[in-house]
Design a protein around this motif. Structure first.
Motif, short mmCIF file in Angstrom:
data_model
loop_
_atom_site.label_atom_id
_atom_site.label_comp_id
_atom_site.label_asym_id
_atom_site.label_seq_id
_atom_site.Cartn_x
_atom_site.Cartn_y
_atom_site.Cartn_z
N ILE A 193 59.01 41.08 46.82
CA ILE A 193 58.50 41.93 45.74
C ILE A 193 58.09 41.09 44.54
O ILE A 193 57.05 41.33 43.93
CB ILE A 193 59.55 42.99 45.33
N ALA A 194 58.89 40.08 44.20
CA ALA A 194 58.55 39.21 43.07
C ALA A 194 57.24 38.48 43.30
O ALA A 194 56.38 38.41 42.41
CB ALA A 194 59.68 38.21 42.83
N ILE A 195 57.05 37.96 44.50
CA ILE A 195 55.80 37.26 44.82
C ILE A 195 54.62 38.23 44.81
O ILE A 195 53.56 37.92 44.27
CB ILE A 195 55.94 36.55 46.19
N ALA A 196 54.81 39.42 45.36
CA ALA A 196 53.73 40.41 45.40
C ALA A 196 53.31 40.85 44.00
O ALA A 196 52.12 40.98 43.71
CB ALA A 196 54.16 41.62 46.23
N VAL A 197 54.27 41.05 43.12
CA VAL A 197 53.95 41.47 41.75
C VAL A 197 53.17 40.38 41.04
O VAL A 197 52.18 40.65 40.34
CB VAL A 197 55.24 41.85 40.99
N LEU A 198 53.58 39.13 41.22
CA LEU A 198 52.84 38.03 40.59
C LEU A 198 51.43 37.88 41.17
O LEU A 198 50.49 37.61 40.42
CB LEU A 198 53.63 36.72 40.73
N ILE A 199 51.31 38.06 42.47
CA ILE A 199 49.98 37.96 43.10
C ILE A 199 49.06 39.07 42.60
O ILE A 199 47.88 38.85 42.35
CB ILE A 199 50.12 37.98 44.64
N LEU A 200 49.60 40.27 42.43
CA LEU A 200 48.79 41.38 41.94
C LEU A 200 48.41 41.21 40.47
O LEU A 200 47.35 41.67 40.04
CB LEU A 200 49.53 42.70 42.14
N ALA A 201 49.26 40.57 39.69
CA ALA A 201 48.99 40.42 38.25
C ALA A 201 48.10 39.23 37.94
O ALA A 201 47.45 39.20 36.89
CB ALA A 201 50.30 40.29 37.49
N TRP A 202 48.03 38.25 38.82
CA TRP A 202 47.28 37.04 38.53
C TRP A 202 45.78 37.29 38.30
O TRP A 202 45.20 36.74 37.35
CB TRP A 202 47.49 36.00 39.62
N PRO A 203 45.08 38.11 39.10
CA PRO A 203 43.66 38.36 38.82
C PRO A 203 43.43 39.03 37.47
O PRO A 203 42.41 38.80 36.82
CB PRO A 203 43.21 39.27 39.96
N ILE A 204 44.37 39.83 37.03
CA ILE A 204 44.23 40.48 35.72
C ILE A 204 44.36 39.45 34.61
O ILE A 204 43.60 39.47 33.65
CB ILE A 204 45.28 41.60 35.58
N ARG A 205 45.27 38.51 34.76
CA ARG A 205 45.40 37.45 33.76
C ARG A 205 44.14 36.59 33.72
O ARG A 205 43.67 36.23 32.64
CB ARG A 205 46.61 36.57 34.06
N ARG A 206 43.61 36.25 34.88
CA ARG A 206 42.38 35.45 34.90
C ARG A 206 41.25 36.19 34.21
O ARG A 206 40.46 35.59 33.49
CB ARG A 206 41.98 35.12 36.34
N ALA A 207 41.16 37.49 34.44
CA ALA A 207 40.08 38.27 33.83
C ALA A 207 40.25 38.38 32.32
O ALA A 207 39.28 38.28 31.57
CB ALA A 207 40.02 39.66 34.46
N THR A 208 41.47 38.58 31.86
CA THR A 208 41.68 38.74 30.41
C THR A 208 41.49 37.43 29.67
O THR A 208 41.02 37.42 28.54
CB THR A 208 43.09 39.28 30.09
N HIS A 209 41.80 36.32 30.29
CA HIS A 209 41.64 35.04 29.62
C HIS A 209 40.29 34.40 29.90
O HIS A 209 39.91 33.44 29.23
CB HIS A 209 42.77 34.09 30.02
N GLY A 210 39.59 34.91 30.86
CA GLY A 210 38.27 34.36 31.18
C GLY A 210 37.12 35.16 30.61
O GLY A 210 35.97 34.79 30.77
N GLY A 211 37.40 36.26 29.97
CA GLY A 211 36.35 37.07 29.36
C GLY A 211 35.69 38.05 30.32
O GLY A 211 34.73 38.72 29.95
N ALA A 212 36.18 38.15 31.54
CA ALA A 212 35.59 39.09 32.51
C ALA A 212 36.08 40.50 32.22
O ALA A 212 37.05 40.73 31.50
CB ALA A 212 35.98 38.67 33.93
N ARG A 213 35.40 41.46 32.80
CA ARG A 213 35.77 42.85 32.62
C ARG A 213 37.04 43.15 33.42
O ARG A 213 37.20 42.74 34.56
CB ARG A 213 34.64 43.76 33.11
N VAL A 214 37.95 43.87 32.80
CA VAL A 214 39.22 44.22 33.42
C VAL A 214 39.21 45.71 33.71
O VAL A 214 38.88 46.53 32.84
CB VAL A 214 40.40 43.89 32.47
N ASP A 215 39.56 46.06 34.93
CA ASP A 215 39.70 47.47 35.27
C ASP A 215 41.01 47.96 34.64
O ASP A 215 42.10 47.54 35.04
CB ASP A 215 39.75 47.64 36.79
N PRO A 216 40.93 48.85 33.64
CA PRO A 216 42.15 49.25 32.94
C PRO A 216 43.13 50.01 33.82
O PRO A 216 44.34 49.92 33.63
CB PRO A 216 41.65 50.11 31.79
N PHE A 217 42.62 50.75 34.79
CA PHE A 217 43.52 51.50 35.66
C PHE A 217 44.31 50.56 36.57
O PHE A 217 45.50 50.76 36.80
CB PHE A 217 42.74 52.52 36.48
N ARG A 218 43.65 49.53 37.07
CA ARG A 218 44.35 48.55 37.90
C ARG A 218 45.37 47.79 37.07
O ARG A 218 46.49 47.57 37.51
CB ARG A 218 43.35 47.58 38.52
#
Length: 160
Positions: free
Chosen positions: A48-73
C-alpha cells in the motif's frame, strides 16, 4: 482539504495501542493464546505504501513541472494518502499494544511472535510516512503572489 496532522495520527495510534493491549488481555484472561498478526499484514502495508507513492508521483511532477493537473485525480490520491496514514497509524498502534502486553508478562515471549509484531509496527510507521509524503505531493507549491490580496479582498494596511 486540510493536511493530516501528527496529533490526530498519534491519538489514533494511542487508542489502537490500548485496543491491542486490551485484546491480548481479554484473550489471556479467557485462557486463549495471545493474538499475533500474520506476515501478510506487514507485506500488505508495504504494498500500500509503494502504491500510494506511485500514484502520487505523477501529480508531484505535474505540479512542479508546470503541467496541467487533473484536480479530481489529485483529490482522490490525497484522500487515499490520508486514509493510508490513518490505517498505518491504527495498525502500528494496535501492534504496539500487542508488543507492550507481551513484554510486560512474566513469561518471555516467543521470538517469532515478537518479530512479526515488531515488523508490523515498523511497516505501520513506514505506511504513515509514505502516506504523508504522498499527501504532500498532492498539494500545490506556494506561489509568490499567495500573500497578495485577491480582487475581492481589501489590501492590508501598510505599517510604518
Amino acid at each position: 482539504m486540510k493536511r493530516t496532522r501528527g496529533a490526530v495520527l498519534a491519538l489514533i495510534a494511542a487508542i489502537a495501542a490500548v485496543l491491542g493491549y486490551g485484546t491480548d488481555l481479554l484473550l489471556t484472561s479467557f485462557g486463549r493464546s495471545t493474538f499475533t498478526p500474520d506476515w501478510v499484514l506487514a507485506v500488505a502495508q508495504v504494498i500500500i505504501a509503494i502504491a500510494v507513492l506511485i500514484l502520487a508521483w505523477p501529480i508531484r511532477r505535474a505540479t512542479h513541472g508546470g503541467a496541467r493537473v487533473d484536480p479530481f485525480r489529485a483529490l482522490r490520491v490525497a484522500v487515499l494518502a490520508k486514509a493510508s496514514s490513518v490505517l498505518g497509524s491504527a495498525i502500528g498502534g494496535f501492534a504496539l499494544g500487542l508488543a507492550v502486553f507481551l513484554l510486560l508478562r512474566p513469561v518471555p515471549p516467543r521470538v517469532g511472535s515478537m518479530t512479526v509484531i515488531a515488523v508490523t509496527v515498523g511497516t505501520g510507521v513506514m505506511l504513515v510516512i509514505a502516506a504523508l509524503v504522498a499527501e504532500s505531493f498532492c498539494t500545490l507549491p506556494k506561489d509568490d503572489d499567495d500573500n497578495a490580496p485577491g480582487p475581492d479582498e481589501p489590501a492590508a494596511p501598510a505599517h510604518p
